[in-house]
Scaffold this active site. Structure first.
Site, PDB file in Angstrom:
ATOM      1  CB  CYS A  76     -83.151 -44.943  -7.749  1.00 27.30           C
ATOM      2  SG  CYS A  76     -81.897 -43.751  -7.298  1.00 27.30           S
TER       3      CYS A  76
ATOM      4  CD  GLU B  95     -87.388 -48.620  -8.247  1.00 24.81           C
ATOM      5  OE1 GLU B  95     -88.430 -47.979  -8.461  1.00 24.81           O
ATOM      6  OE2 GLU B  95     -86.277 -48.083  -8.166  1.00 24.81           O
TER       7      GLU B  95
ATOM      8  CE  LYS C  82     -94.619 -32.996  -3.354  1.00 26.26           C
ATOM      9  NZ  LYS C  82     -94.523 -33.797  -2.125  1.00 26.26           N
TER      10      LYS C  82
HETATM   11  P1  NAD Z   1     -93.225 -40.960  -6.038  1.00 23.64           P
HETATM   12  O1  NAD Z   1     -93.146 -40.879  -7.517  1.00 23.64           O
HETATM   13  O2  NAD Z   1     -94.456 -41.556  -5.444  1.00 23.64           O
HETATM   14  O3  NAD Z   1     -93.102 -39.516  -5.393  1.00 23.64           O
HETATM   15  C1  NAD Z   1     -92.010 -38.689  -5.610  1.00 23.64           C
HETATM   16  C2  NAD Z   1     -92.394 -37.247  -5.339  1.00 23.64           C
HETATM   17  O4  NAD Z   1     -93.358 -36.843  -6.308  1.00 23.64           O
HETATM   18  C3  NAD Z   1     -93.030 -37.006  -3.968  1.00 23.64           C
HETATM   19  O5  NAD Z   1     -92.603 -35.763  -3.461  1.00 23.64           O
HETATM   20  C4  NAD Z   1     -94.507 -36.950  -4.324  1.00 23.64           C
HETATM   21  O6  NAD Z   1     -95.260 -36.183  -3.402  1.00 23.64           O
HETATM   22  C5  NAD Z   1     -94.486 -36.274  -5.669  1.00 23.64           C
HETATM   23  N1  NAD Z   1     -95.667 -36.524  -6.504  1.00 23.64           N
HETATM   24  C6  NAD Z   1     -96.502 -37.594  -6.467  1.00 23.64           C
HETATM   25  N2  NAD Z   1     -97.502 -37.435  -7.361  1.00 23.64           N
HETATM   26  C7  NAD Z   1     -97.303 -36.254  -7.975  1.00 23.64           C
HETATM   27  C8  NAD Z   1     -97.998 -35.534  -8.998  1.00 23.64           C
HETATM   28  N3  NAD Z   1     -99.097 -36.007  -9.570  1.00 23.64           N
HETATM   29  N4  NAD Z   1     -97.494 -34.341  -9.400  1.00 23.64           N
HETATM   30  C9  NAD Z   1     -96.356 -33.863  -8.864  1.00 23.64           C
HETATM   31  N5  NAD Z   1     -95.667 -34.476  -7.876  1.00 23.64           N
HETATM   32  C10 NAD Z   1     -96.133 -35.666  -7.442  1.00 23.64           C
HETATM   33  O7  NAD Z   1     -91.908 -41.712  -5.574  1.00 23.64           O
HETATM   34  P2  NAD Z   1     -91.472 -42.155  -4.109  1.00 23.64           P
HETATM   35  O8  NAD Z   1     -92.299 -43.342  -3.753  1.00 23.64           O
HETATM   36  O9  NAD Z   1     -91.453 -40.986  -3.173  1.00 23.64           O
HETATM   37  O10 NAD Z   1     -89.933 -42.556  -4.364  1.00 23.64           O
HETATM   38  C11 NAD Z   1     -89.559 -43.796  -4.802  1.00 23.64           C
HETATM   39  C12 NAD Z   1     -89.204 -43.765  -6.279  1.00 23.64           C
HETATM   40  O11 NAD Z   1     -88.216 -42.782  -6.543  1.00 23.64           O
HETATM   41  C13 NAD Z   1     -88.582 -45.063  -6.753  1.00 23.64           C
HETATM   42  O12 NAD Z   1     -89.152 -45.458  -7.968  1.00 23.64           O
HETATM   43  C14 NAD Z   1     -87.119 -44.716  -6.942  1.00 23.64           C
HETATM   44  O13 NAD Z   1     -86.428 -45.520  -7.845  1.00 23.64           O
HETATM   45  C15 NAD Z   1     -87.191 -43.324  -7.382  1.00 23.64           C
HETATM   46  N6  NAD Z   1     -85.897 -42.662  -7.167  1.00 23.64           N
HETATM   47  C16 NAD Z   1     -85.100 -42.359  -8.231  1.00 23.64           C
HETATM   48  C17 NAD Z   1     -83.876 -41.759  -8.044  1.00 23.64           C
HETATM   49  C18 NAD Z   1     -82.977 -41.409  -9.197  1.00 23.64           C
HETATM   50  O14 NAD Z   1     -82.110 -40.570  -8.994  1.00 23.64           O
HETATM   51  N7  NAD Z   1     -83.124 -41.980 -10.358  1.00 23.64           N
HETATM   52  C19 NAD Z   1     -83.446 -41.451  -6.775  1.00 23.64           C
HETATM   53  C20 NAD Z   1     -84.280 -41.775  -5.709  1.00 23.64           C
HETATM   54  C21 NAD Z   1     -85.513 -42.363  -5.923  1.00 23.64           C
END
Ligand code: NAD
Length: 454
Positions: free
Chosen positions: A261, A353, A152
């Site tokens: 991140c 963050e 997804k």
């Molecule tokens: P997010 O947590 O809002 O969403 C991430 C994904 O999870 C999206 O596809 C979203 O649709 C899905 N999601 C949301 N709610 C869900 C639920 N209840 N059940 C299942 N899936 C769900 O994050 P974002 O705003 O898209 O991304 C930013 C965040 O990602 C930042 O905190 C960043 O640090 C982190 N990040 C981490 C890494 C790493 O490798 N550590 C890499 C990139 C981004």
């Protein structure tokens, strides 16, 4: 329907249908049915299919990069690197099917062997900040190990993932082996967590949602890999090459408009060189070229959305801006590179963050103080250490609780080496030679060889 907006122009790029819960379930069942045949594909053939998929990505690289520029506002240079990273990660793991070794362990009375068995259906949930690489880090090793994958993309950034699914089919991957399901986290992502046929969830995103995923997966003891947030330190000692440290610091945090991140969003500078460092940093920040991401010369594009820009701006409400770079006016979710001198170490801009082009600068006194400040966060993803003292570089690297550190550099990601977070930055590691372990289970088989056994 999701309306995909170009963040640099606010123009509509495309509308993409949202997968319903029932459609997600049907896709999971297709993946479950495709699994027995996919795991039985001869290792050399599975390897060949992954290489073909990599070659298809390579042939489509310019197109994938253009899609990412339009969908995510990534600079064209970054977007090409990102598509190339998917190709490279596929090539790297295409070597795995033929090398998925078990072990023969000496035991009395018989022969003991282990197998690296695929898990079944693996679900990959991707955030919007790096839609292509993060997808590839999940699906490439998962497929190589013999799993089928449902993926997804984030609501805001589905276009490149959808294209990758087309390329996989065109390269000859059987139907149902790799499916991309655009849609909501609360609908499709939740089905990945709840559906019993999904054996593992690979989640990259916020720590808040990651916690919910882990709790949800606990109900079925479902395997999880979590890649979550970061609040990474860039630690600059007085003995470092200050010119280089200051010239590179903006790129360590403002790349991808800080939506990374691994962004080094807390600069920690030894107090004796703080003024000199700030004097060098200011022109470097002014020099960051912010603008049209499709232009070759651009170094930083816009933020992903209007609401994200409002969130980033909120961090500047009660804080002192030291200096800022420039950003275009007019349409687009622009935000200038911004350097902040926090009032206290508990300011939100220091502890949370921001995920935007905002960096704090704080002084430290000595090595112990630097390590203490660097570790003063629930996160532990990455960080940089600038010093010309090799012993100090190693001591501080061992002292900082983070999964990926770089010395005199800001590089975190190399597909050959493990990537992931300590503390609340995640669980498990992606990439590198060991990633296959996260997509297989060890099965142990004992064969009785004693006389008289049948
Ligand atoms: P997010 O947590 O809002 O969403 C991430 C994904 O999870 C999206 O596809 C979203 O649709 C899905 N999601 C949301 N709610 C869900 C639920 N209840 N059940 C299942 N899936 C769900 O994050 P974002 O705003 O898209 O991304 C930013 C965040 O990602 C930042 O905190 C960043 O640090 C982190 N990040 C981490 C890494 C790493 O490798 N550590 C890499 C990139 C981004």
């Amino acid at each position: 329907m999701t309306t995909v907006i170009n963040p640099a122009t606010e123009a509509v790029v495309e509308t993409v249908p949202e997968t319903s819960a029932a459609e997600a379930d049907a896709a999971i069942v297709r993946a479950e049915r495709a699994f027995p045949a996919w795991r039985e594909v001869a290792p050399a053939d599975r390897a060949r299919l992954l290489r073909r998929f990599a070659d298809a990505v390579d042939a489509d690289l310019a197109h994938l990069a253009e899609l990412e520029v339009a969908n995510s506002g990534h600079t064209i240079g970054n977007a090409r690197w990102e598509a190339g990273n998917v190709r490279d990660v596929l090539h790297y793991y295409s070597a795995a099917p033929e090398r998925l070794f078990g072990r023969q362990i000496p035991v009395p009375g018989g022969l003991n062997i282990t197998f690296a068995e695929p898990l079944g259906v693996v679900a990959v949930i991707v955030p919007w900040n790096f839609p292509m690489p993060i997808a590839g880090w999940g699906f490439a090793p998962a497929l190589a190990a013999g799993n089928t994958v449902v993926l997804k993309p984030a609501e805001l950034t589905p276009l490149t993932a959808l294209r990758l699914a087309e390329l996989a089919l065109a390269a000859g991957l059987p139907e149902g082996v790799f499916q991309v399901l655009p849609g909501r986290g609360s609908v499709v992502g939740q089905r990945f967590v709840d559906h019993p046929a999904v054996r593992k969830v690979v989640f990259t995103g916020s720590t808040e949602v990651g916690r919910m995923i882990m709790a949800g997966c606990a109900a079925q003891v479902k395997r999880v890999t979590l890649e979550l947030g970061g609040k990474n330190a860039n630690v600059i000692f007085a003995d470092a090459d200050l010119e280089r440290a200051a010239a590179t610091a903006p790129y360590g945090v403002f790349d991808n408009a800080g939506q990374d991140c691994c962004a080094r969003s807390r600069i920690l500078v030894q107090r004796t060189v703080l003024d000199r460092f700030l004097a060098l940093l200011e022109p470097a920040v002014h020099g960051v070229r912010v603008g049209d991401p499709a232009s070759e010369a651009t170094e930083m594009g816009p933020l992903i959305s209007a609401s994200h820009r409002a969130r980033v701006a909120s961090y500047l409400d009660d804080t002192e801006i030291a200096f800022r770079g420039t950003a275009p006016d007019g349409p687009g979710f622009w935000f200038p590179p911004t350097v902040v001198l926090p009032r206290t170490p508990t300011d939100r801009v220091v502890t949370e963050e921001v995920f935007g082009p905002v960096v704090t600068v704080q002084p430290f006194d000595d090595e112990d103080d630097a390590v203490r400040l660097a570790n003063d966060t629930p996160y532990g993803l990455s960080g940089s250490i600038w010093t010309n003292d090799v012993g100090r570089a190693l001591r501080v690297s061992r002292g900082i609780e983070a999964g990926n550190l770089s010395v005199n550099s800001h590089s975190s990601v190399r597909y050959w080496t493990p990537f992931g977070g300590m503390k609340q930055s995640g669980l498990g590691r992606e990439l590198g030679p060991d990633a296959l372990n996260a997509f297989t289970e060890t099965k142990n088989v004992f064969i009785d060889t004693s006389r008289g056994s049948h």
